[in-house]
Design a protein around this motif. Structure first.
Motif, short mmCIF file in Angstrom:
data_model
loop_
_atom_site.label_atom_id
_atom_site.label_comp_id
_atom_site.label_asym_id
_atom_site.label_seq_id
_atom_site.Cartn_x
_atom_site.Cartn_y
_atom_site.Cartn_z
N GLU A 34 0.89 -1.39 0.13
CA GLU A 34 0.04 -0.15 0.04
C GLU A 34 0.94 1.15 -0.13
N HIS A 35 1.97 1.23 0.74
CA HIS A 35 2.95 2.40 0.78
C HIS A 35 3.32 2.49 -0.61
N GLN A 63 0.57 4.04 -2.97
CA GLN A 63 0.29 5.26 -2.69
C GLN A 63 1.50 6.58 -3.34
N ASN A 103 1.47 8.99 -6.25
CA ASN A 103 1.61 10.60 -5.77
C ASN A 103 2.55 11.18 -6.55
N ALA A 153 -5.72 6.02 -4.29
CA ALA A 153 -4.56 6.87 -4.25
C ALA A 153 -4.60 7.91 -5.39
N ASP A 154 -5.12 7.77 -6.56
CA ASP A 154 -5.33 8.60 -7.40
C ASP A 154 -6.45 8.22 -8.59
#
Length: 572
Positions: free
Chosen positions: A318-319, A322, A326, A367-368
């Motif tokens: 997940e990190h 994201q 980003n 996230a996007d």
């Protein structure tokens, strides 16, 4: 229920292409005709249809299953269908792959293999799974041909039923020209619109002195290529950059956005080379696809990630998603979310979560939300073994409402084999039933002779561009010095990137045959005439008495949403 209905309808459609059942006892209603290529086979009443099916158990190798020898004719194509049901799951590998495979044995004793139909990932809870596809018999005579069920981990027992192999009689050879009429019709209707020219001229103007030229300057349909960041970023490689800038309008990083490339060691991110390349591409008007957020095949996962499990693995994934979305926000148009998930399920297996692929889409979409998310897989257009499985996967992800936009079909065509436009269309027709756009994301092919390679590229590109569901086409390389498949797949060669016969043919398609440039004599065309133009950006030029009238030059664009674009020309 709708999926089952579609499968039944499509299977009946395939029967229209086929005749002459090659298998005996395809319904497994008796013990004869099938060889038990496994420690134990038996008839059971746990069937798909009829009275019986065959259970295969106590296996020691993944390739063991029911098999039967069949007779095939050289170069002919055969439709394959069968049903399989897993009777248990394997704790360490929840998601299994099941296939109907073909073994060809030649007089020399050499054996070759083909995956005729496959499905993945498969669980016990899926019940009866339909395997459907096709295979092509070799050009040379074979001594024996054997078709067999295989695939799950040896600890997984399974049942098979309702098998069929039939010749597909309505599939001409690739060299048969009959496919051109259909693809040209799609190109004309789908890739072009009318440009209606209205000319008003001053009284007394001699129309013999007026020429109107309508010339396309930029195409809107995405034709792109993979780009190698280290080469692109190298100051000495201006010719590589120039070729990309001059001939393509889309690009995809070859490897620099993959997780191992940006975070080979945990916590040490390096997006620099990818971002430098992306910014260079975008400064030349080239749009970029992101490839790929994760890749579920173990060989493509860096060691530090493979050492994780449970919540730590989930948090790391997940990190990464994201952070990556980003950093690339506004720079990439697409993201491949989980590359080749038909062929690899490492994350699902490691986390004991067969639906983790859906979670990856959810994370990326949160996230996007602005970027378009894709599935991306291989052996779904170049061959038909996984096509039905890919359709099923697309429908599952689409129905989960996790942000899926489209399907990427890689299209790495088999080396030395002429792509068959009829089969390409059949596979794309099936995938189009998902109701989402299709992008050809990694197209290439191989032939030692560059003129043969030119023919192969033209047939494949026309079949792909000439299918209404295809929204973009990207090559997976063009230069012999950087192509992953070498010179036999290249379009340009040497330090000067000189187009070979295949490159000249491809560039002629992209920049001549599929671009618009027409000049009309006003005395012949009249004051109102129509140009059928490819979608993109245009200039209109007026020549009067042999001289360019710069004051009358116009620019305009036409898009797929426009049936007709009107242009008014006032000559004074």
């Amino acid at each position: 229920m709708l999926v089952t209905l579609f499968i039944a309808v499509f299977f009946r459609m395939c029967i229209m292409y086929a005749y002459g059942e090659l298998l005996k006892n395809g319904g497994f209603e008796a013990e004869g005709d099938w060889q038990c290529f496994a420690p134990h086979c038996e008839l059971v009443t746990n069937k798909h249809t009829g009275q019986h099916a065959m259970k295969i158990s106590n296996r020691t190798h993944f390739f063991q299953g029911a098999s039967q020898f069949i007779h095939v004719e050289p170069s002919k194509t055969y439709a394959v269908s069968g049903y399989i049901k897993l009777l248990n799951d394997q704790p360490e590998h929840h998601s299994q792959m099941v296939t109907m495979a073909v073994e060809f044995t030649y007089s020399s004793g050499y054996k070759s293999y083909d995956t005729a139909a496959a499905h993945a990932p498969v669980l016990k809870s899926d019940g009866w799974v339909h395997l459907q596809g096709e295979f092509g018999a070799p050009r040379d005579h074979v001594k024996t041909t054997r078709i067999y069920f295989q695939g799950p981990h040896p600890s997984v027992d399974f049942v098979v039923d309702d098998a069929s192999v039939t010749e597909m009689t309505s599939v001409p050879l690739p060299t048969d020209p009959s496919w051109r009429k259909q693809t040209d019709s799609v190109i004309h209707s789908k890739r072009m619109s009318n440009i209606q020219i209205h000319v008003s001229a001053a009284p007394g103007l001699n129309r013999n002195d007026v020429q109107i030229r309508v010339v396309q300057k930029k195409k809107s349909f995405p034709f792109g290529t993979v780009v190698n960041a280290p080469v692109y970023n190298r100051e000495s490689q201006s010719k590589y950059r120039d070729f990309i800038h001059n001939h393509f309008n889309w690009a995809v990083p070859e490897g620099r956005l993959k997780w191992p490339a940006v975070e080979g060691h945990q916590g040490h991110d390096n997006f620099g080379p990818a971002l430098k390349m992306i910014n260079g591409l975008k400064s030349h008007g080239i749009k970029v696809r992101g490839h790929t957020l994760v890749w579920s095949s173990q060989f493509a996962i860096q060691p530090w990630v493979q050492a994780l499990s449970g919540d730590k693995l989930r948090q790391a994934v997940e990190h990464h998603i994201q952070l990556t979305t980003n950093i690339t926000h506004g720079l990439v148009e697409h993201w491949d979310v989980n590359n080749e998930n038909l062929h690899g399920t490492w994350y699902q297996d490691r986390l004991h979560d067969p639906d983790y692929n859906l979670e990856l889409f959810r994370i990326a979409h949160r996230a996007d939300p602005s970027v378009k998310l894709f599935l991306n897989d291989n052996t779904v257009v170049r061959s038909g073994g996984f096509t039905q499985a890919y359709l099923d996967m697309a429908r599952k992800v689409k129905s989960a409402n996790v942000g899926l936009y489209g399907m990427g079909v890689q299209s790495h065509f088999i080396a030395g084999r002429d792509p068959n436009p009829h089969l390409i269309k059949l596979r794309l027709d099936l995938l189009a039933q998902a109701g989402i756009p299709i992008w050809v994301t990694e197209m290439d092919l191989m032939a030692g002779d560059e003129n043969t390679r030119a023919d192969y590229y033209e047939r494949a590109l026309r079949a792909l561009y000439g299918h209404p569901a295809v929204e973009g086409i990207l090559l997976w390389g063009f230069w012999d010095q950087r192509h992953w498949r070498g010179v036999n797949a290249s379009l340009v060669q040497g330090p000067d990137l000189t187009p070979n016969a295949a490159g000249r043919r491809v560039l002629d398609l992209l920049e001549n045959q599929w671009m618009t440039d027409e000049t009309h004599e006003l005395s012949q065309s009249g004051d109102r005439f129509t140009v059928r133009g490819f979608h993109g950006d245009y200039e209109l030029h007026v020549r009067y008495q042999g001289h360019e009238r710069n004051d009358l030059k116009q620019t305009f664009s036409i898009s797929p949403s426009q049936a007709t674009h009107n242009v008014n020309v006032h000559i004074h």
